[in-house]
Design a protein around this motif. Structure first.
Motif, PDB file in Angstrom:
ATOM      1  N   GLY A 135       0.108  10.207   6.002  1.00 61.32           N
ATOM      2  CA  GLY A 135      -0.886  10.138   6.798  1.00 61.32           C
ATOM      3  C   GLY A 135      -1.697   8.887   6.968  1.00 61.32           C
ATOM      4  O   GLY A 135      -2.621   8.602   7.219  1.00 61.32           O
ATOM      5  N   ALA A 136      -0.887   7.700   5.750  1.00 58.59           N
ATOM      6  CA  ALA A 136      -1.037   6.602   5.260  1.00 58.59           C
ATOM      7  C   ALA A 136      -0.533   5.170   6.198  1.00 58.59           C
ATOM      8  O   ALA A 136       0.391   5.321   7.214  1.00 58.59           O
ATOM      9  N   GLU A 137      -1.151   4.565   5.977  1.00 60.98           N
ATOM     10  CA  GLU A 137      -0.595   3.255   6.716  1.00 60.98           C
ATOM     11  C   GLU A 137       0.674   2.232   5.522  1.00 60.98           C
ATOM     12  O   GLU A 137       0.498   1.828   4.569  1.00 60.98           O
ATOM     13  N   LEU A 138       1.966   2.035   6.651  1.00 68.04           N
ATOM     14  CA  LEU A 138       2.803   1.186   5.824  1.00 68.04           C
ATOM     15  C   LEU A 138       2.300  -0.054   5.522  1.00 68.04           C
ATOM     16  O   LEU A 138       2.056  -1.100   7.097  1.00 68.04           O
ATOM     17  N   LEU A 139       2.471  -0.980   4.900  1.00 70.38           N
ATOM     18  CA  LEU A 139       2.156  -2.475   4.745  1.00 70.38           C
ATOM     19  C   LEU A 139       3.381  -3.303   4.785  1.00 70.38           C
ATOM     20  O   LEU A 139       4.121  -2.658   4.634  1.00 70.38           O
ATOM     21  N   PRO A 140       2.841  -3.963   5.875  1.00 67.08           N
ATOM     22  CA  PRO A 140       4.494  -5.100   5.647  1.00 67.08           C
ATOM     23  C   PRO A 140       5.059  -5.029   4.597  1.00 67.08           C
ATOM     24  O   PRO A 140       6.214  -5.655   4.740  1.00 67.08           O
ATOM     25  N   THR A 141       4.077  -4.761   3.408  1.00 66.06           N
ATOM     26  CA  THR A 141       4.901  -5.542   2.267  1.00 66.06           C
ATOM     27  C   THR A 141       5.665  -4.512   2.002  1.00 66.06           C
ATOM     28  O   THR A 141       6.493  -4.654   0.881  1.00 66.06           O
ATOM     29  N   GLY A 142       6.496  -3.357   2.238  1.00 67.12           N
ATOM     30  CA  GLY A 142       6.762  -1.997   1.925  1.00 67.12           C
ATOM     31  C   GLY A 142       5.585  -0.960   1.487  1.00 67.12           C
ATOM     32  O   GLY A 142       6.375   0.683   0.980  1.00 67.12           O
ATOM     33  N   SER A 143       4.575  -1.296   1.093  1.00 70.52           N
ATOM     34  CA  SER A 143       3.411  -0.540   0.395  1.00 70.52           C
ATOM     35  C   SER A 143       2.870   0.338   0.984  1.00 70.52           C
ATOM     36  O   SER A 143       2.471   0.924   2.564  1.00 70.52           O
ATOM     37  N   LEU A 144       1.941   1.865   0.222  1.00 68.02           N
ATOM     38  CA  LEU A 144       1.541   2.320   1.758  1.00 68.02           C
ATOM     39  C   LEU A 144       0.539   2.325   1.133  1.00 68.02           C
ATOM     40  O   LEU A 144      -0.197   3.032   0.582  1.00 68.02           O
ATOM     41  N   ARG A 145      -0.316   2.823   2.440  1.00 65.40           N
ATOM     42  CA  ARG A 145      -2.158   2.503   1.801  1.00 65.40           C
ATOM     43  C   ARG A 145      -2.811   3.537   2.824  1.00 65.40           C
ATOM     44  O   ARG A 145      -3.121   4.044   3.888  1.00 65.40           O
ATOM     45  N   LEU A 146      -3.437   4.235   1.618  1.00 67.67           N
ATOM     46  CA  LEU A 146      -4.027   6.120   2.165  1.00 67.67           C
ATOM     47  C   LEU A 146      -5.745   5.648   2.687  1.00 67.67           C
ATOM     48  O   LEU A 146      -6.149   4.401   2.467  1.00 67.67           O
ATOM     49  N   ALA A 147      -5.351   6.935   3.516  1.00 69.70           N
ATOM     50  CA  ALA A 147      -7.130   6.976   4.302  1.00 69.70           C
ATOM     51  C   ALA A 147      -8.102   6.809   2.585  1.00 69.70           C
ATOM     52  O   ALA A 147      -7.516   8.168   2.004  1.00 69.70           O
ATOM     53  N   PRO A 148      -9.626   6.453   3.481  1.00 71.77           N
ATOM     54  CA  PRO A 148     -10.338   6.760   2.280  1.00 71.77           C
ATOM     55  C   PRO A 148      -9.986   8.025   1.910  1.00 71.77           C
ATOM     56  O   PRO A 148     -10.249   9.166   2.462  1.00 71.77           O
ATOM     57  N   GLY A 149     -11.143   8.578   0.627  1.00 73.18           N
ATOM     58  CA  GLY A 149     -11.163  10.139   0.364  1.00 73.18           C
ATOM     59  C   GLY A 149     -10.148  10.906  -0.125  1.00 73.18           C
ATOM     60  O   GLY A 149     -10.027  12.407  -0.859  1.00 73.18           O
ATOM     61  N   ALA A 150      -8.847  10.366  -0.145  1.00 75.74           N
ATOM     62  CA  ALA A 150      -7.981  11.086  -0.554  1.00 75.74           C
ATOM     63  C   ALA A 150      -7.505  11.691  -2.307  1.00 75.74           C
ATOM     64  O   ALA A 150      -7.716  11.097  -2.944  1.00 75.74           O
ATOM     65  N   GLN A 151      -7.765  12.649  -2.127  1.00 79.04           N
ATOM     66  CA  GLN A 151      -7.429  13.801  -3.492  1.00 79.04           C
ATOM     67  C   GLN A 151      -6.044  13.266  -3.902  1.00 79.04           C
ATOM     68  O   GLN A 151      -4.895  14.399  -3.483  1.00 79.04           O
ATOM     69  N   LEU A 152      -5.583  12.171  -5.005  1.00 83.27           N
ATOM     70  CA  LEU A 152      -4.322  12.195  -4.945  1.00 83.27           C
ATOM     71  C   LEU A 152      -3.239  13.142  -5.546  1.00 83.27           C
ATOM     72  O   LEU A 152      -2.278  13.295  -4.594  1.00 83.27           O
ATOM     73  N   THR A 153      -3.756  14.208  -6.652  1.00 78.11           N
ATOM     74  CA  THR A 153      -2.645  15.380  -6.953  1.00 78.11           C
ATOM     75  C   THR A 153      -2.786  16.170  -6.057  1.00 78.11           C
ATOM     76  O   THR A 153      -1.882  16.988  -6.934  1.00 78.11           O
TER      77      THR A 153
END
Length: 421
Positions: free
Chosen positions: A184-202
């Motif tokens: 459920g992340a944004e695929l940035l134009p440079t290829g990275s992914l940007r997570l929505a706020p509040g994500a618990q990474l592990t």
């Protein structure tokens, strides 16, 4: 009597450690060690919010204080003010918790519990004023340098970006589009992914199997510029904590990761293991070490002021000053010169710093071009790069106010240097 909130108590210790003790939050990790994970996360979040909003908290408090409070009391009032104005926490709960902390603070604060109660009740009644306050200004030594380099309007945009903080970006080993959908992340134009706020990474899919790692989108561009491919011999110089090493290894390169700090390399080794990637990891001083054979490419993420990371590290303006910068300039120059001597014919040196200062970027590379006849800058050719990010000389200058509508990026300077054939 209200019980003491361990997260608030730890946050107070962290804030005082930064503002009074000139210690970074990372250097105070022990303060959080005994806390349960939820309290640890909350204490860290509260400390970050207060440090990001310090001058705004002081502006809210100033009309209600006849004189400057002692340091411990000031930290307590700042914390409670940020909770009232930014978090929107119930006023009675914040005030009661602050009074309890004042009582628990011993001689330094217990006599001020009545003042704490009275001042915070007044602040709670005027929280609408918070939204009209300006973003905190950078410290004078840094603001002056940046104003000279980028102008007042740009610096004010950077300060606004610092106030907003930093989203979490990921670099994936492969198939970024599929992982963006899954996370459920944004695929940035440079290829990275940007997570929505509040994500618990592990807890996210892909963490345990090492499908991705945390890395700001700006930082990820430096390794992409290397153009790593299978069989290519690449040196990641000053490699820890290792995000760029992971990128280079995931591209199939034969990677050597060199860093002076063995403790910082321990985290790099952990991430290599989690992501099932391989690299030769060496703890050594690059000014003493020499490779057995030349490299096809070298990525030099040089030690720097880290002024490009203030939006995620708001403690930095309080613990850094101009005193040690000239030493860094000299070290950066020495590392560039040394790395250029380790390149195979036709090789490239990608030099980068997470700094907003031209002295660590544009001017550093200009000086290198003067020292090394025939050295040139190759224009960056990567997807998603906006034309305004490219300097007249052909390097990349990234700033926190770029991509403002997406949440910004870290400040970076990146140059792809090519020696004479």
């Amino acid at each position: 009597m209200t019980s003491i909130d361990p997260a608030r108590s730890a946050a107070l210790a962290l804030i005082a450690g930064v503002t009074e003790g000139q210690q970074t939050l990372a250097e105070q990790a022990g303060v959080l060690a005994a806390l349960a994970p939820p309290d640890r996360a909350r204490a860290n979040r509260l400390a970050l919010e207060v440090l990001r909003n310090l001058s705004r908290a002081d502006a809210m408090l100033k009309p209600h204080l006849r004189k400057a409070p002692p340091p411990d009391l000031r930290a307590l009032l700042r914390l409670a003010t940020v909770e009232l104005c930014l978090d929107g926490t119930a006023p009675h709960g914040v005030v009661n918790a602050a009074v309890a902390l004042a009582h628990a603070g011993g001689k330094r604060t217990e006599g001020f519990s009545g003042l704490v109660n009275a001042v915070l009740r007044k602040v709670a009644g005027e929280t609408e004023r918070w939204g009209r306050l300006d973003p905190p200004a950078l410290p004078g030594w840094l603001r002056g340098r940046l104003m000279s380099a980028w102008g007042k309007a740009a610096v004010m945009r950077m300060e606004a970006a610092h106030l907003m903080g930093a989203p979490i970006d990921l670099t994936v080993k492969s198939d970024a589009e599929a992982w963006a959908a899954r996370l459920g992340a944004e695929l940035l134009p440079t290829g990275s992914l940007r997570l929505a706020p509040g994500a618990q990474l592990t807890e996210l899919p892909g963490y345990a199997e090492g499908a991705w790692w945390v890395q700001d989108a700006a930082a990820a561009l430096a390794a992409r510029l290397v153009g790593a491919r299978p069989g290519m011999r690449v040196l990641d110089l000053c490699a820890a904590p290792g995000g760029k090493t992971l990128q280079l290894a995931a591209a199939g390169a034969e990677v050597t990761a060199l860093d002076i700090s063995e403790p910082r390399l321990a985290r790099l080794r952990e991430n290599l293991a989690r992501c099932d990637l391989k690299a030769e990891v060496i703890a050594a001083d690059a000014l003493d070490w020499a490779p057995a054979a030349p490299f096809d490419a070298i990525l030099l993420d040089a030690p720097c002021s880290a002024t490009g990371t203030i939006r995620r590290h708001p403690d930095l303006p309080f613990v850094k000053d101009a005193a040690g910068i000239k030493t860094l300039f000299a070290l950066q120059s020495a590392l560039i010169d040394r790395a250029l001597g380790w390149l195979a014919p036709g090789g490239r040196l990608v030099y980068c710093t997470c700094s907003l200062l031209p002295e660590e970027g544009e001017r550093q590379v200009a000086a290198a071009l003067e020292r090394h006849p025939g050295l040139t800058i190759a224009a960056p050719e990567l997807p998603g790069i906006a034309p305004e990010w490219i300097t007249p000389e052909g390097a990349l200058r990234l700033r926190p106010d770029f991509w403002a509508e997406r949440g910004g990026m870290d400040g970076f300077f990146i140059a792809d240097l090519r020696p004479a054939a």
